[in-house]
Design an enzyme around this catalytic site. Structure first.
Site, short mmCIF file in Angstrom:
data_model
loop_
_atom_site.label_atom_id
_atom_site.label_comp_id
_atom_site.label_asym_id
_atom_site.label_seq_id
_atom_site.Cartn_x
_atom_site.Cartn_y
_atom_site.Cartn_z
N CYS A 1 -15.22 -43.16 0.31
CA CYS A 1 -14.29 -44.55 0.19
C CYS A 1 -13.07 -44.35 0.43
O CYS A 1 -12.79 -43.73 1.54
CB CYS A 1 -14.42 -44.67 -1.59
N CYS B 1 -4.44 -51.72 -6.94
CA CYS B 1 -3.97 -52.58 -5.81
C CYS B 1 -4.10 -51.94 -4.88
O CYS B 1 -4.36 -52.35 -3.65
CB CYS B 1 -2.59 -52.80 -6.16
#
Ligand SMILES: [Zn+2]
Length: 405
Positions: free
Chosen positions: A363, A197
């Site tokens: 990232c 998530c």
């Protein structure tokens, strides 16, 4: 399938308790006896996050006498979109501390036991043994398999839920009466294939739908009413607003609950799930077990800032952002080139990057970038590093004007 009550009744309720729980006592299936079972019940909620928030609050309101809450995280601003047990003034506090205070304000008759730790193979059995059931609000595969195996070994019900974007799933895994999680999901998905998530997002209110079902199932098990979700997997799509129910079965060859189990004690779940452990937050440049395991050279956010300013003596470093466009719209590092992780996996990215060029890949948190860096290194690129802690570390240490997420 009806099951007998999981918990014996407590001593008779006080006048205050009868008044507080009157709307339960009025239900014939619950009654005074059912409420006394709730008072005597001990539920361990693992994760005071999206699923844990509604579950904790409704279990406390329902009068579950002892609620254990396990979490080692602190509340972040980006949690409040769904983790409604916490508030603005809790940002930076331990989630266990914040939720214990919230539950005490909701129902001071409930005993909240804080476990300010990450549950792992060294502490799980001892922790869970003390409770009647486990309500699983975790968001990662290693902990999910850990809870499953610990519950199988201890004979406890594992009230499980899972959410991603608009999709939710929930079931009760209980080897004594039906399948365990491994019976239905014997293998974890390849590491990195299923985004979390934190990477892919989740509709906040979906947590309420799934977490409250988990709380309802816990109450039903304790009181011994209705048909618990044992052997049934509920699949929810919030966009279609549909709930589908799949029948799931025990697997006689299950490695943990089958006829000839090969897992008879807890194992290394990070290893089983092919995952590297999470990077250490707040410690730029600290030794990183994930990096050591992956063999990918790392650079800290401060080191990268030095490099980009020229103080590191190097110029011409190519920065590559392997995140998706939605993530890039929240925060980033100026001057980076966007090449999605999928392009590394497909092999398309390798030819886009000169093999003699210095590359720093990043990232969100420094896990996906390690995978991309490894692919480049294996393709023969010599000067490749992964940004340790990712954009989160960059925002924290170099550019706090940007939002974390
Ligand atoms: Zn099984």
């Amino acid at each position: 399938m009806a099951l007998p009550p999981l918990v014996e009744p407590s001593a008779p309720l006080s006048v205050e308790e009868i008044e507080r729980y009157a709307r339960h006592v009025l239900i014939p299936d619950v009654g005074m006896l059912g409420q006394r079972r709730l008072k005597n019940a001990r539920v361990l909620v693992v994760g005071a996050g999206g699923l844990g928030s509604p579950a904790l609050m409704y279990l406390a309101a329902a009068g579950v006498g002892t609620i254990g809450v396990v979490d080692d995280d602190v509340v972040e601003l980006s949690n409040l979109q769904r983790q409604v047990v916490h508030g603005v003034t809790d940002v930076g506090r331990l989630k266990t501390e914040s939720s214990a205070q919230r539950l005490a304000s909701l129902n001071p008759l409930v005993d909240v036991v804080r476990h300010d730790v990450r549950i792992d193979p060294t502490n799980a059995l001892q922790m869970i043994a003390d409770y009647d059931l486990v309500l699983d609000g975790t968001d990662n595969f290693p902990t999910r398999y850990l809870l499953n195996d610990a519950c199988v070994l201890l004979g406890k019900p594992h009230v499980w839920g899972s959410i991603y974007r608009f999709d939710g799933q929930t079931s009760i895994w209980w080897a004594r009466h039906g399948p365990c999680y491994r019976c239905v999901f014997p293998e974890p998905p390849p590491a990195g294939l299923v985004p979390s998530c934190a990477e892919g997002g989740v509709l906040g209110v979906l947590c309420a739908a799934v977490g409250s079902i988990q709380a309802a199932e816990a109450v039903k098990l304790i009181v011994g009413i209705g048909d618990p979700l044992v052997g049934r997997l509920m699949v929810h799509d919030a966009l279609r607003q549909s709930w589908d129910v799949l029948t799931v079965h025990r697997n006689p060859d299950c490695v943990v609950c089958g006829e000839r189990p090969t897992i008879t004690e807890l194992v290394d779940y990070q290893d089983f799930c092919g995952m590297t452990p999470p990077t250490v937050e707040g410690m730029p440049g600290a030794s990183d077990p994930a990096a050591a395991r992956s063999g990918v050279p790392q650079i800290s956010a401060l080191g990268l800032a030095d490099l980009l300013s020229g103080r590191g003596g190097a110029s011409g470093v190519l920065m590559v952002d392997v995140r998706g466009s939605e993530e890039r719209s929240i925060a980033g590092i100026p001057g980076a080139r966007a090449i999605h992780l999928d392009e590394f996996r497909s092999g398309a990215a390798v030819s886009q990057i000169p093999s003699d060029q210095a590359v720093v890949i990043f990232c969100r948190a420094g896990v996906r970038s390690q995978e991309a860096a490894r692919i480049l290194i294996e393709a023969g690129h010599r000067d490749v590093r992964s940004l340790q802690g990712g954009v989160l570390a960059w925002v924290r240490d170099v550019d706090p004007t940007q939002p974390g997420y």
